[in-house]
Design a protein around this motif. Structure first.
Motif, PDB file in Angstrom:
ATOM      1  N   THR A 177       0.480   8.887  10.230  1.00 47.85           N
ATOM      2  CA  THR A 177       0.896  10.208   9.738  1.00 47.85           C
ATOM      3  C   THR A 177       2.130  10.144   8.836  1.00 47.85           C
ATOM      4  OG1 THR A 177       2.306  10.567  11.672  1.00 47.85           O
ATOM      5  CG2 THR A 177       0.026  11.412  11.784  1.00 47.85           C
ATOM      6  N   ASP A 178       2.982   9.106   9.035  1.00 48.58           N
ATOM      7  CA  ASP A 178       4.286   9.066   8.358  1.00 48.58           C
ATOM      8  C   ASP A 178       5.084  10.346   8.667  1.00 48.58           C
ATOM      9  OD1 ASP A 178       6.244   7.752   6.926  1.00 48.58           O
ATOM     10  OD2 ASP A 178       5.520   8.366   4.951  1.00 48.58           O
ATOM     11  N   CYS A 179       4.803  10.949   9.821  1.00 47.89           N
ATOM     12  CA  CYS A 179       5.484  12.197  10.165  1.00 47.89           C
ATOM     13  C   CYS A 179       7.005  12.008  10.223  1.00 47.89           C
ATOM     14  CB  CYS A 179       4.960  12.737  11.502  1.00 47.89           C
ATOM     15  SG  CYS A 179       5.260  11.670  12.910  1.00 47.89           S
ATOM     16  N   VAL A 212      -0.022   4.589  13.533  1.00 47.55           N
ATOM     17  CA  VAL A 212       0.752   3.349  13.362  1.00 47.55           C
ATOM     18  C   VAL A 212       2.042   3.529  12.569  1.00 47.55           C
ATOM     19  CG1 VAL A 212      -1.287   1.844  13.570  1.00 47.55           C
ATOM     20  CG2 VAL A 212      -0.479   2.521  11.289  1.00 47.55           C
ATOM     21  N   HIS A 213       2.401   4.779  12.230  1.00 47.95           N
ATOM     22  CA  HIS A 213       3.615   4.949  11.416  1.00 47.95           C
ATOM     23  C   HIS A 213       4.181   6.362  11.594  1.00 47.95           C
ATOM     24  CE1 HIS A 213       5.797   3.546   7.601  1.00 47.95           C
ATOM     25  NE2 HIS A 213       6.242   4.782   7.786  1.00 47.95           N
ATOM     26  N   ALA A 214       5.184   6.486  12.472  1.00 48.32           N
ATOM     27  CA  ALA A 214       5.766   7.806  12.747  1.00 48.32           C
ATOM     28  C   ALA A 214       7.289   7.695  12.809  1.00 48.32           C
ATOM     29  CB  ALA A 214       5.234   8.334  14.074  1.00 48.32           C
ATOM     30  N   HIS A 215       7.956   8.555  12.054  1.00 52.78           N
ATOM     31  CA  HIS A 215       9.433   8.593  12.105  1.00 52.78           C
ATOM     32  C   HIS A 215       9.834   9.566  13.215  1.00 52.78           C
ATOM     33  CE1 HIS A 215       9.987   6.259   8.401  1.00 52.78           C
ATOM     34  NE2 HIS A 215       8.848   6.834   8.027  1.00 52.78           N
ATOM     35  N   LEU A 216       9.627   9.113  14.446  1.00 49.78           N
ATOM     36  CA  LEU A 216       9.805  10.016  15.598  1.00 49.78           C
ATOM     37  C   LEU A 216      11.228  10.557  15.698  1.00 49.78           C
ATOM     38  CD1 LEU A 216       7.723   8.099  18.289  1.00 49.78           C
ATOM     39  CD2 LEU A 216       7.033  10.077  16.920  1.00 49.78           C
ATOM     40  N   PHE A 238       0.252  -2.563   4.417  1.00 49.13           N
ATOM     41  CA  PHE A 238       0.714  -1.836   3.239  1.00 49.13           C
ATOM     42  C   PHE A 238       0.521  -0.354   3.552  1.00 49.13           C
ATOM     43  CE2 PHE A 238       1.654  -4.926  -0.124  1.00 49.13           C
ATOM     44  CZ  PHE A 238       1.270  -6.088   0.526  1.00 49.13           C
ATOM     45  N   HIS A 239       1.645   0.265   3.930  1.00 47.74           N
ATOM     46  CA  HIS A 239       1.625   1.637   4.413  1.00 47.74           C
ATOM     47  C   HIS A 239       1.345   2.608   3.273  1.00 47.74           C
ATOM     48  CE1 HIS A 239       4.073   5.281   5.026  1.00 47.74           C
ATOM     49  NE2 HIS A 239       4.972   4.786   4.226  1.00 47.74           N
ATOM     50  N   TRP A 240       0.442   3.605   3.538  1.00 45.49           N
ATOM     51  CA  TRP A 240       0.111   4.664   2.568  1.00 45.49           C
ATOM     52  C   TRP A 240      -0.235   4.029   1.213  1.00 45.49           C
ATOM     53  CZ3 TRP A 240       3.541   9.707   2.480  1.00 45.49           C
ATOM     54  CH2 TRP A 240       2.942  10.665   1.669  1.00 45.49           C
ATOM     55  N   GLY A 270       9.490  -2.825  10.627  1.00 43.56           N
ATOM     56  CA  GLY A 270       9.263  -1.817   9.599  1.00 43.56           C
ATOM     57  C   GLY A 270      10.000  -0.524   9.913  1.00 43.56           C
ATOM     58  N   GLU A 271      10.332   0.199   8.997  1.00 43.85           N
ATOM     59  CA  GLU A 271       9.764   0.216   7.670  1.00 43.85           C
ATOM     60  C   GLU A 271      10.672  -0.558   6.716  1.00 43.85           C
ATOM     61  OE1 GLU A 271       8.784   4.199   6.498  1.00 43.85           O
ATOM     62  OE2 GLU A 271       8.191   3.619   4.481  1.00 43.85           O
ATOM     63  N   VAL A 272      10.072  -1.454   5.952  1.00 40.64           N
ATOM     64  CA  VAL A 272      10.807  -2.290   5.006  1.00 40.64           C
ATOM     65  C   VAL A 272      10.013  -2.349   3.700  1.00 40.64           C
ATOM     66  CG1 VAL A 272      11.809  -3.706   6.850  1.00 40.64           C
ATOM     67  CG2 VAL A 272       9.659  -4.406   5.812  1.00 40.64           C
TER      68      VAL A 272
HETATM   69 ZN   LIG Z   1       7.588   6.020   6.510  1.00 44.31          ZN
END
Ligand SMILES: [Zn+2]
Length: 262
Positions: free
Chosen positions: A207-209, A18-22, A159-161, A101-103
């Motif tokens: 992953t927040d990759c 649900v969270h990837a900086h592709l 609430f990410h990570w 997001g991301e905010v």
């Molecule tokens: Zn991020």
């Protein structure tokens, strides 16, 4: 329905990042192929500024059954002369996105706190107006972010990570929000405690990759590491955690019906 097909094809281990900086991945095509091979069915690409938001929308368009976009304005990226343009872009394009997001707020960043709050307030208004889930970054600001979104009546946020206090976590969960878990579970006691405390029904995997975890540069297929760690902490099978967290993501951000949402 494509959503049902996705569920059936990888029923054994349906996974959603649900969270990837592709836009930051050096070998995007290869990493997306690898993700598909590893059974990752959906990836939420997140943006942080005009340039990354445009890239995320383009990547989603090029990979319509795998990548779904979220656009945002990260506190690290806020510059006073650029605020208006960034907010206008989000407003124009949010209808194509599964979330905003991301905010958030980052009280370790150099950007003035008041300015960060002003921007976040405008973004929260957009999320309410367009019924979009917020993907939140909080650093030394968990309480403040929670009180802002609560005061403004936000119903759905991730609430990410999450690595804030357990007291606040209980309030976050009681208010109907979610947390997302990262591969940092391998070594971060605060993050582990949060995942231990939160009900599985409120946990998502990410992953927040390409964030580097103890020297390992992550990619979307590493959501399997997050899965393994959550399963270990919860004492549950990989299958149970994969199915439950994917259902959580589908309920919150789906349906992922093949293509940009209109
Ligand atoms: Zn991020």
């Amino acid at each position: 329905m494509v959503m049902r097909r996705v569920l059936t094809v990888n029923r054994n281990l349906l996974l959603i990042d649900v969270h990837a900086h592709l836009n930051e991945l050096e070998e995007l095509e290869k990493d997306l192929r690898e993700a598909r091979r590893q059974g990752i069915s959906v990836i939420i690409g997140v943006g942080m500024c005009l340039e990354s938001n445009r890239r995320i929308l383009a990547i989603a368009k090029e990979n319509p059954t795998l990548v779904f976009p979220a656009i945002g304005y990260h506190p690290w990226k806020i510059k006073k002369p650029e605020i208006r343009e960034n907010l206008a872009f989000i407003k124009e394009n949010v209808k194509h996105c599964v979330a905003i997001g991301e905010v958030g707020l980052d009280y370790k960043a150099k950007v003035k706190k008041q300015l960060q709050r002003d921007v976040l307030q405008e973004i929260v208004k957009l999320s309410i107006r367009y019924h979009k889930t917020l993907i939140l970054h909080c650093r030394y600001s968990h309480e403040r972010v929670f009180s802002m979104i609560s005061d403004m009546g936000v119903k759905r946020a991730i609430f990410h990570w999450y690595s804030g206090s357990l007291d606040l976590l209980r309030k976050i969960i009681d208010s109907g929000h979610y947390i997302s878990a990262t591969p940092a579970l391998m070594y971060s006691p605060q993050h582990q405690e949060a995942v231990k405390e939160a009900a599985l029904e409120r946990i998502l995997l990410e992953t927040d990759c390409p964030v580097s975890y103890q020297g390992h540069v992550s990619k979307p297929s590493d959501v399997r590491i997050t899965l393994r760690e959550v399963a270990k902490i919860k004492g549950l099978s990989l299958k149970t955690v994969a199915e439950r967290t994917s259902q959580n993501a589908i309920g919150l951000l789906g349906p992922f019906d093949g293509g940009l949402n209109h």
